[in-house]
Scaffold this motif. Sequence first.
Motif, PDB file in Angstrom:
ATOM      1  N   ASP A 199       0.885  -1.161   0.000  1.00  0.00           N
ATOM      2  CA  ASP A 199       0.000   0.000   0.000  1.00  0.00           C
ATOM      3  C   ASP A 199       0.921   1.208   0.000  1.00  0.00           C
ATOM      4  N   SER A 200       1.126   1.804  -1.168  1.00  0.00           N
ATOM      5  CA  SER A 200       2.135   2.858  -1.296  1.00  0.00           C
ATOM      6  C   SER A 200       1.482   4.222  -1.425  1.00  0.00           C
ATOM      7  N   VAL A 201       2.275   5.254  -1.120  1.00  0.00           N
ATOM      8  CA  VAL A 201       1.732   6.616  -1.161  1.00  0.00           C
ATOM      9  C   VAL A 201       1.563   7.116  -2.589  1.00  0.00           C
ATOM     10  N   ASP A 202       2.316   6.545  -3.533  1.00  0.00           N
ATOM     11  CA  ASP A 202       2.112   6.901  -4.935  1.00  0.00           C
ATOM     12  C   ASP A 202       2.549   5.723  -5.808  1.00  0.00           C
ATOM     13  N   ASN A 203       2.177   5.788  -7.081  1.00  0.00           N
ATOM     14  CA  ASN A 203       2.398   4.642  -7.958  1.00  0.00           C
ATOM     15  C   ASN A 203       3.873   4.438  -8.289  1.00  0.00           C
ATOM     16  N   ALA A 204       4.669   5.517  -8.272  1.00  0.00           N
ATOM     17  CA  ALA A 204       6.106   5.367  -8.515  1.00  0.00           C
ATOM     18  C   ALA A 204       6.741   4.582  -7.363  1.00  0.00           C
ATOM     19  N   THR A 205       6.324   4.881  -6.130  1.00  0.00           N
ATOM     20  CA  THR A 205       6.849   4.138  -4.978  1.00  0.00           C
ATOM     21  C   THR A 205       6.373   2.691  -4.996  1.00  0.00           C
ATOM     22  N   GLY A 206       5.130   2.472  -5.400  1.00  0.00           N
ATOM     23  CA  GLY A 206       4.620   1.104  -5.523  1.00  0.00           C
ATOM     24  C   GLY A 206       5.489   0.287  -6.461  1.00  0.00           C
ATOM     25  N   GLU A 207       5.854   0.881  -7.588  1.00  0.00           N
ATOM     26  CA  GLU A 207       6.743   0.204  -8.548  1.00  0.00           C
ATOM     27  C   GLU A 207       8.097  -0.102  -7.903  1.00  0.00           C
ATOM     28  N   LYS A 208       8.675   0.879  -7.217  1.00  0.00           N
ATOM     29  CA  LYS A 208      10.004   0.664  -6.610  1.00  0.00           C
ATOM     30  C   LYS A 208       9.978  -0.457  -5.582  1.00  0.00           C
ATOM     31  N   LEU A 209       8.956  -0.455  -4.734  1.00  0.00           N
ATOM     32  CA  LEU A 209       8.854  -1.503  -3.711  1.00  0.00           C
ATOM     33  C   LEU A 209       8.659  -2.872  -4.370  1.00  0.00           C
ATOM     34  N   ALA A 210       7.743  -2.930  -5.337  1.00  0.00           N
ATOM     35  CA  ALA A 210       7.471  -4.209  -5.994  1.00  0.00           C
ATOM     36  C   ALA A 210       8.715  -4.694  -6.742  1.00  0.00           C
ATOM     37  N   ARG A 211       9.384  -3.770  -7.441  1.00  0.00           N
ATOM     38  CA  ARG A 211      10.553  -4.156  -8.238  1.00  0.00           C
ATOM     39  C   ARG A 211      11.653  -4.707  -7.342  1.00  0.00           C
TER      40      ARG A 211
END
Lengths: 357, 357
Positions: free
Chosen positions: B163-175
């Motif tokens: 559950d990320s604060v923005d979609n760019a961070t979601g990508e970084k965490l997932a990656r």
Amino acid sequence: MNSITLDDVEDLALGAVVLGTGGGGDPYIAKIMLREAIAKHGPIEIVNAADLDPDGLLLPICMVGAPTVVVEKFPNGDEAGRVLRALESHLGRTGVAVLPLENGGLNSLFPLVVAAELGLPCVDADAIRRAFPQIEMSLFTLAGLSSTPMTMADSMGNYVFFDSVDNATGEKLARSCVAQMGMLAVVSAYAVTAGECARFGANGSLTYCLEIGRRIRAIQEGRPGAYAEFLRFCEAEILFTGKVADIERRTTGGWARGTITLTHLDDPGRAMRVEVQNENLIAFEDGEPKAMVPDLITLLDTETGTAMTTEAVAYGQRLHVIAMPALPQWHTPEGLALAGPRAFGYDLDFVPIGGTR
Amino acid sequence: MNSITLDDVEDLALGAVVLGTGGGGDPYIAKIMLREAIAKHGPIEIVNAADLDPDGLLLPICMVGAPTVVVEKFPNGDEAGRVLRALESHLGRTGVAVLPLENGGLNSLFPLVVAAELGLPCVDADAIRRAFPQIEMSLFTLAGLSSTPMTMADSMGNYVFFDSVDNATGEKLARSCVAQMGMLAVVSAYAVTAGECARFGANGSLTYCLEIGRRIRAIQEGRPGAYAEFLRFCEAEILFTGKVADIERRTTGGWARGTITLTHLDDPGRAMRVEVQNENLIAFEDGEPKAMVPDLITLLDTETGTAMTTEAVAYGQRLHVIAMPALPQWHTPEGLALAGPRAFGYDLDFVPIGGTR
């Protein structure tokens, strides 16, 4: 000990740096937070795991990241509540007490802040009785318990939940996210019951930390024999007494790594090199290891007894390098496989302090 | 189109490689899985998002990782069910249809396998109408929708929730987790409603992929005018026709990166260099960009029309480098900021195909 009061905070912080073995983060800001929490909520109730309902769920908590970052960046206050609420929601259960996952550095104090804010007691225990740089390096791993479900949050508002097939993978997944979270996150892992904690945890470690701190304060106050009493209480020995000659630091892959070199005060021809991965791992003299993980290696000011975090070590300081034994569980083959020198990439057989312990 | 049958599988795969623009993974194994799924469960129902209850929850799905790995490693079959059940459980809702998050490579086929196994229809849409290497590069991001809650699982049995604060961070965490999961994971992100998909998604893209594939098959079958008809249908142009002279590949940071160099078939003094990050990003001739993201760059065999994944490109192959326009949403300032050349680290202003489109 039934509660932690304002009078205990300073001593707890002094002991925390000893158990932090250079890592675990400087507890300075955690001290401020803890004082505020006690001032607001009153003394924090401390309980023994064995005195709780054995089936009661504990709420384990720690901060994970690079200690070099903790000095400048701190939780905004909501992370712990968020990871613990998420854990409770996932398990469909309510926790009965907060459990520190690590005892060392700020992780000795931070769980008390969390307990105060949640209005819960804090268990007089942790899962290591020192600081270790990786989440899977836990007495609960040795007991065959899973580190997941694991919940993690950062100060920006990001949240991650992990369910891993083993504790080593849980560490890798969490560590890779910490690196994306600005190197600091709040984690709940090893959702044990009070009965599991009583059986497998490092019980009494909060009291142990406080007692160490009281003895450090006695050194600071210049009481006669205080240094010797501190060493006796910790079963510690002085490996080396020297002046800091060189410090090399780097923050990489989610860790603070480095090397601290000291030259001997009485014999400048002798040198000791302390290798660091968040915590002090191995102390070498002339290429010979004199102490190594899982035993504790801590640097203390020769005059004041103040233990030094890696970040606080500075050129020219006069320090004792002391070593003290880890809990016996860490000296078993399983304990050494998990957190002995080879677990940190050193091709060395473990030799306990003194070589015969 | 009301359903995907066994007869469609080959054409869908041929089109998927064109939209994969070198990335997205070779659909070979996905083809086998899809044939098995159709043989077992029957034709897969295809629906338009606009024909569903606008409030109905879609179950978005894709595989994330390095295409070089997908050739050797594949889902064990349970990951998609796990991430979608977890998503439904988190939202407290049941999905009405499966939604492909990407259309290109194996991600054009994999969601159909998932739909068959879950007994749900698959939406004739995706969130890009091509393959892109990062999860936040989505029409739903352009629409202001969150990529999280995001759920992720690997074939070993690890599971992560973001559950990320923005979609760019979601990508970084997932990656960063994908890199710990052997470079391949199944992800559900952007839990949109059918109404949101109808409004913001790339609707009709499954049909589009199938139609492209049918035209590629016509080339393979040697039908007169088939190449021209394919180019016309895709609004594509041939940038360069050459022989593969050099291929450089590396798998790093969760991505397959590389450079493919071709020398012109008729004029060996001319060379084209295609830069790759999972997908073909930019085609340079003599240092001049001839086509660039978000437009599609695909390499096709000059004889058979077969589109080449980056892994399949080999020294000496004779290939057309073709370019075709991305959806108009990708040509807006917001679309270019999210997935234009600068988003991939190239200090270039976007120039559409032909320079005037």
